[in-house]
Design an enzyme around this catalytic site. Structure first.
Site, PDB file in Angstrom:
ATOM      1  N   SER A   1       0.846  -1.190   0.000  1.00 24.22           N
ATOM      2  CA  SER A   1       0.000   0.000   0.000  1.00 24.22           C
ATOM      3  C   SER A   1       0.879   1.237   0.000  1.00 24.22           C
ATOM      4  CB  SER A   1      -0.916  -0.004   1.229  1.00 24.22           C
ATOM      5  OG  SER A   1      -1.833   1.074   1.174  1.00 24.22           O
ATOM      6  N   ASP A   2       0.376   2.293  -0.604  1.00 28.70           N
ATOM      7  CA  ASP A   2       1.092   3.559  -0.573  1.00 28.70           C
ATOM      8  C   ASP A   2       0.080   4.695  -0.636  1.00 28.70           C
ATOM      9  OD1 ASP A   2       3.948   4.645  -0.623  1.00 28.70           O
ATOM     10  OD2 ASP A   2       2.913   5.886  -2.093  1.00 28.70           O
TER      11      ASP A   2
END
Length: 192
Positions: free
Chosen positions: A69-70
């Site tokens: 995730s970012d």
């Protein structure tokens, strides 16, 4: 037997969020260069980094399902990175004062059988007009130097906002659980 699940992150906040799904999982640090490519939009940056983080960990654990995730703060189409220093955090908060900031939060799921899927959640944050002394008090109490946008919405940072608009309240913390649950179900994980 449940397949092995790994969160490609060492963030305590992402770990706590994924724990809400009542799945057994491990965490691993993704070794990824998080700098934007020339001309890369905030949305493209978040999506690319989520995928790169998942792939970086999947190479080390090829039998596992990996979640990457970012999150990228987007102010008028410009990515605001993690500030890293108090000076940068002060500058970011000053720029965001009285403005709407869009947070692009991407998630990627990679499986051992070649499964790969991504999702993107958009969260709009209306930052209230901030006085310089308010910024200083906030940074003294909660220097969010490793957070996109220079604040922690799950902490005192919530006092900096007038409004949040999102389809997923967990996205702003860094892991959009509605999208994660959807991707895991697509991959065959049993969730309610």
């Amino acid at each position: 037997m449940m397949p092995r699940l790994i969160l490609a992150s060492t963030s305590a906040y992402r770990r706590e969020l994924l724990g809400r799904l009542h799945l057994d999982f491990d965490t691993a640090r993704p070794e990824v260069d998080e700098h934007a490519l020339p001309g890369e939009t905030p949305q493209a940056l978040a999506t690319r980094l989520a995928g790169e983080k998942a792939r970086a960990v999947a190479v080390r654990f090829p039998e596992a399902w990996v979640i990457g995730s970012d999150q990228v703060a987007d102010l008028d189409g410009q990515a605001l990175g993690k500030p890293g220093t108090l000076e940068q955090a002060r500058a970011q908060l000053t720029r965001m004062s009285g403005r709407m900031v869009r947070f692009q939060t991407a998630v990627s799921l990679i499986g051992p059988d070649g499964f790969a899927a991504q999702a993107l959640d958009l969260t709009d944050v209306q930052v209230r007009p901030l006085q310089p002394q308010e910024i200083e008090r906030y940074l003294a109490a909660e220097p969010a130097l490793e957070c996109a946008g220079s604040f922690k919405c799950e902490g005192l940072g919530i006092t900096l906002f007038d409004a949040i608009r999102s389809n997923d309240p967990t996205a702003l913390v860094g892991l959009p659980l509605i999208a994660v649950a959807r991707l895991l179900r697509q991959a065959g994980f049993s969730l309610p």
